[in-house]
Design a protein around this motif. Structure first.
Motif, mmCIF file in Angstrom:
data_model
loop_
_atom_site.group_PDB
_atom_site.id
_atom_site.type_symbol
_atom_site.label_atom_id
_atom_site.label_comp_id
_atom_site.label_asym_id
_atom_site.label_seq_id
_atom_site.Cartn_x
_atom_site.Cartn_y
_atom_site.Cartn_z
ATOM 1 N N UNK A 34 3.102 5.907 -2.927
ATOM 2 C CA UNK A 34 4.306 6.614 -3.367
ATOM 3 C C UNK A 34 4.356 6.698 -4.890
ATOM 4 N N UNK A 35 3.947 5.635 -5.551
ATOM 5 C CA UNK A 35 3.958 5.623 -7.012
ATOM 6 C C UNK A 35 2.988 6.654 -7.588
ATOM 7 N N UNK A 36 1.902 6.879 -6.879
ATOM 8 C CA UNK A 36 0.923 7.868 -7.321
ATOM 9 C C UNK A 36 1.267 9.284 -6.864
ATOM 10 N N UNK A 90 0.828 -1.198 0.000
ATOM 11 C CA UNK A 90 0.000 0.000 0.000
ATOM 12 C C UNK A 90 0.868 1.256 0.000
ATOM 13 N N UNK A 91 1.962 1.235 0.739
ATOM 14 C CA UNK A 91 2.896 2.368 0.765
ATOM 15 C C UNK A 91 3.515 2.590 -0.603
ATOM 16 N N UNK A 128 9.936 10.876 3.906
ATOM 17 C CA UNK A 128 10.929 10.149 3.120
ATOM 18 C C UNK A 128 10.416 9.946 1.697
ATOM 19 N N UNK A 129 11.337 9.979 0.752
ATOM 20 C CA UNK A 129 11.001 9.729 -0.643
ATOM 21 C C UNK A 129 11.248 8.251 -0.914
ATOM 22 N N UNK A 130 10.180 7.482 -1.024
ATOM 23 C CA UNK A 130 10.305 6.031 -1.195
ATOM 24 C C UNK A 130 10.986 5.694 -2.510
#
Length: 109
Positions: free
Chosen positions: A16-18, A11-12, A54-56
């Motif tokens: 992050x992808x969106x 889910x994270x 944080x930038x995943x």
């Protein structure tokens, strides 16, 4: 890894992808929409706090470079000159002093 941890991880990654900020509420909403029911709310808050600010995508792209940086950092002082050599010699001397043979007994005595 438990089902709850795996579900929160996915889910994270989706959030992050969106480009959506990762919060406990958004994680829980996504998990509910995916019909993942065995996730306790504590997991979503743990993941949200751990990933806050944080930038995943950056974390994922730098996973391999963290391991490669360690050997380069260890080799830099050795290439720096004679200053590192005495420290290495002192360490070898300490190891020598602590051997069992110096105490008068060994493994097979």
């Amino acid at each position: 890894m438990s089902t709850a941890e795996l579900a929160c991880s996915y889910a994270s990654l989706i959030l992050a992808d969106e480009g959506i900020e990762i919060t406990a509420d958004k994680l829980q909403t996504l998990l509910t929409a995916a019909k993942v029911q065995e996730v306790e709310p504590i997991w979503t808050s743990i993941f949200a706090k751990a990933l806050e600010g944080k930038d995943i995508k950056d974390l994922l792209t730098n996973v391999g470079s963290a391991g490669a940086a360690a050997p380069a950092g260890g080799a830099a002082p050795a290439a720096g000159g004679d200053a590192a050599a005495p420290a290495a010699e002192e360490k070898k001397e300490e190891e020598k002093e602590e051997s069992d043979e110096d105490m008068g007994f060994g493994l097979f005595d």
